[in-house]
Scaffold this active site. Structure first.
Site, PDB file in Angstrom:
ATOM      1  N   ARG A   1       0.841  -1.201   0.000  1.00 29.58           N
ATOM      2  CA  ARG A   1       0.000   0.000   0.000  1.00 29.58           C
ATOM      3  C   ARG A   1       0.874   1.248   0.000  1.00 29.58           C
ATOM      4  NH1 ARG A   1      -2.823   0.915   4.652  1.00 29.58           N
ATOM      5  NH2 ARG A   1      -1.714  -0.650   5.855  1.00 29.58           N
TER       6      ARG A   1
ATOM      7  N   TYR B   1       7.162   7.644  17.159  1.00 30.64           N
ATOM      8  CA  TYR B   1       7.339   7.772  15.705  1.00 30.64           C
ATOM      9  C   TYR B   1       8.479   8.750  15.387  1.00 30.64           C
ATOM     10  CZ  TYR B   1       6.082   8.437  10.772  1.00 30.64           C
ATOM     11  OH  TYR B   1       6.111   8.508   9.393  1.00 30.64           O
TER      12      TYR B   1
HETATM   13  P1  NDP Z   1       0.686   2.860   4.749  1.00 30.38           P
HETATM   14  O1  NDP Z   1       0.103   2.675   6.094  1.00 30.38           O
HETATM   15  O2  NDP Z   1      -0.158   3.393   3.653  1.00 30.38           O
HETATM   16  O3  NDP Z   1       1.355   1.484   4.243  1.00 30.38           O
HETATM   17  C1  NDP Z   1       2.277   0.833   5.070  1.00 30.38           C
HETATM   18  C2  NDP Z   1       2.700  -0.486   4.459  1.00 30.38           C
HETATM   19  O4  NDP Z   1       3.647  -1.090   5.366  1.00 30.38           O
HETATM   20  C3  NDP Z   1       1.522  -1.459   4.323  1.00 30.38           C
HETATM   21  O5  NDP Z   1       1.674  -2.248   3.164  1.00 30.38           O
HETATM   22  C4  NDP Z   1       1.658  -2.330   5.576  1.00 30.38           C
HETATM   23  O6  NDP Z   1       1.185  -3.656   5.421  1.00 30.38           O
HETATM   24  C5  NDP Z   1       3.184  -2.373   5.736  1.00 30.38           C
HETATM   25  N1  NDP Z   1       3.555  -2.690   7.104  1.00 30.38           N
HETATM   26  C6  NDP Z   1       3.271  -2.007   8.247  1.00 30.38           C
HETATM   27  N2  NDP Z   1       3.767  -2.646   9.304  1.00 30.38           N
HETATM   28  C7  NDP Z   1       4.389  -3.749   8.837  1.00 30.38           C
HETATM   29  C8  NDP Z   1       5.068  -4.825   9.441  1.00 30.38           C
HETATM   30  N3  NDP Z   1       5.225  -4.908  10.775  1.00 30.38           N
HETATM   31  N4  NDP Z   1       5.580  -5.801   8.655  1.00 30.38           N
HETATM   32  C9  NDP Z   1       5.434  -5.763   7.305  1.00 30.38           C
HETATM   33  N5  NDP Z   1       4.782  -4.770   6.670  1.00 30.38           N
HETATM   34  C10 NDP Z   1       4.262  -3.784   7.431  1.00 30.38           C
HETATM   35  O7  NDP Z   1       1.955   3.816   4.991  1.00 30.38           O
HETATM   36  P2  NDP Z   1       2.628   4.909   4.025  1.00 30.38           P
HETATM   37  O8  NDP Z   1       2.753   4.391   2.657  1.00 30.38           O
HETATM   38  O9  NDP Z   1       1.992   6.216   4.249  1.00 30.38           O
HETATM   39  O10 NDP Z   1       4.067   5.019   4.704  1.00 30.38           O
HETATM   40  C11 NDP Z   1       5.175   4.283   4.225  1.00 30.38           C
HETATM   41  C12 NDP Z   1       6.434   4.799   4.928  1.00 30.38           C
HETATM   42  O11 NDP Z   1       6.548   6.198   4.714  1.00 30.38           O
HETATM   43  C13 NDP Z   1       6.381   4.599   6.450  1.00 30.38           C
HETATM   44  O12 NDP Z   1       7.663   4.266   6.911  1.00 30.38           O
HETATM   45  C14 NDP Z   1       5.978   5.972   6.963  1.00 30.38           C
HETATM   46  O13 NDP Z   1       6.416   6.198   8.259  1.00 30.38           O
HETATM   47  C15 NDP Z   1       6.665   6.868   5.954  1.00 30.38           C
HETATM   48  N6  NDP Z   1       6.085   8.196   5.860  1.00 30.38           N
HETATM   49  C16 NDP Z   1       4.789   8.382   5.419  1.00 30.38           C
HETATM   50  C17 NDP Z   1       4.277   9.658   5.344  1.00 30.38           C
HETATM   51  C18 NDP Z   1       2.900   9.956   4.866  1.00 30.38           C
HETATM   52  O14 NDP Z   1       2.505  11.143   4.919  1.00 30.38           O
HETATM   53  N7  NDP Z   1       2.138   8.980   4.393  1.00 30.38           N
HETATM   54  C19 NDP Z   1       5.059  10.848   5.752  1.00 30.38           C
HETATM   55  C20 NDP Z   1       6.384  10.524   6.187  1.00 30.38           C
HETATM   56  C21 NDP Z   1       6.876   9.255   6.228  1.00 30.38           C
HETATM   57  P3  NDP Z   1      -0.389  -3.987   5.252  1.00 30.38           P
HETATM   58  O15 NDP Z   1      -0.789  -3.433   3.909  1.00 30.38           O
HETATM   59  O16 NDP Z   1      -0.446  -5.469   5.282  1.00 30.38           O
HETATM   60  O17 NDP Z   1      -1.088  -3.321   6.382  1.00 30.38           O
END
Ligand code: NDP
Length: 262
Positions: free
Chosen positions: A23, A169
């Site tokens: 995602r 975080y």
């Molecule tokens: P999302 O919540 O949209 O997607 C996160 C993805 O990581 C999902 O596919 C989820 O799996 C997977 N995931 C979460 N925990 C685990 C785990 N323990 N093991 C394996 N997979 C895991 O997040 P974003 O795309 O928004 O964020 C991605 C990165 O960017 C993160 O590190 C976030 O901190 C960083 N970020 C995001 C920002 C934003 O504004 N969106 C801003 C700054 C940084 P599943 O689909 O199965 O739930």
């Protein structure tokens, strides 16, 4: 021409591992790498998300491989890496993208007093310890190959005073900046770059639950006047793994629409 460092023809080193590729930002990074011809393996936690992503990527099996694996389960992650290596050979590109950002339950109670030690440990585990583990796991093969590209997905919340995110975080993302520098210094002599991308507010499932009001208030702080897109983070990742970025290592690249990072 020596087959090391920046003169090496990297075209045969095209196996990438992206955590959290089902995602949001991870999904777009996987999509971009696939479009650029890489073989991409990814993990996420929920089977329905992985399956939905695989349908959306619509790729032949020799180009994509995915499993449901929690990145904090070290043994499972190691078995996953072994299966990827058995299919395609050594992993040359690692994107530590999976991250969690628990939302504040009670807006009137300070973050510090409503963050339990258990929640603190979980966030540090997913966001910081897992990237460290994966770097340690994959670096030996990259060193042996004399080539590697590692990207950690940080956050503006780890670079400036966090306005929305919690202390766990912010600390985990600030920690990623330090991990990036330390790993970059160790691995640079081996043709491996390690960089961090620090997104500002990006539209995704992670930011959606904060609600429209939070996103509106975020907008007022972003000079370009809009939230970012996951594709815009994927563009930077694509550049960092390309041969054009061979002289960039230890860097944290802010992709924030101009929102201030210290
Ligand atoms: P999302 O919540 O949209 O997607 C996160 C993805 O990581 C999902 O596919 C989820 O799996 C997977 N995931 C979460 N925990 C685990 C785990 N323990 N093991 C394996 N997979 C895991 O997040 P974003 O795309 O928004 O964020 C991605 C990165 O960017 C993160 O590190 C976030 O901190 C960083 N970020 C995001 C920002 C934003 O504004 N969106 C801003 C700054 C940084 P599943 O689909 O199965 O739930």
């Amino acid at each position: 021409m020596p087959k090391t460092g920046n003169n090496f023809d990297y075209s045969d080193r095209r196996v990438a591992l992206v955590t959290g590729g089902a995602r949001g930002i991870g999904f777009e990074i996987v999509r971009r790498f696939l479009a650029d011809g890489y073989q991409v393996a990814f993990v996420a936690t929920k089977v329905e998300h992985v399956e939905r992503a695989l349908v959306a990527f619509d790729c032949p099996r020799h180009q994509i491989y995915a499993e449901t694996t929690d990145v904090t389960q070290q043994n499972e992650l190691e078995r996953f890496v072994e299966r990827v290596q058995a299919r395609w050979g050594e992993i040359a590109i690692l994107v530590n993208n999976a991250g969690i950002s628990p939302k504040r339950v009670d807006q009137d109670t300070p973050w510090l007093s409503q963050t339990t030690l258990q929640e603190w440990a979980r966030v540090i585990d997913v966001n910081l310890t897992c990237p460290f583990n994966l770097i340690r796991l994959l670096a030996p093969a990259m060193i042996a190959a004399g080539y590697g590209r590692i990207i950690n997905i940080g956050s503006l919340a780890g670079r400036a005073m966090p306005l929305i995110a919690g202390p766990h975080y912010a600390a985990s993302k600030a920690g990623l900046v330090g991990l990036t520098r330390a790993a970059a210094r160790d691995l640079a002599p081996h043709g491996i770059t390690v960089n961090c991308i620090a997104p500002g507010r990006i539209l995704s499932d992670l930011t959606g639950p904060s609600g429209a009001a939070v996103n509106r208030s975020a907008l007022s702080r972003i000079p370009v006047g809009r939230l970012g897109t996951a594709e815009e983070i994927a563009h930077v990742a694509a550049f960092l793994v390309s041969s054009m970025a061979g002289f960039i290592t230890g860097a944290t690249i802010d992709v924030t629409g101009g929102e201030f990072a210290a």
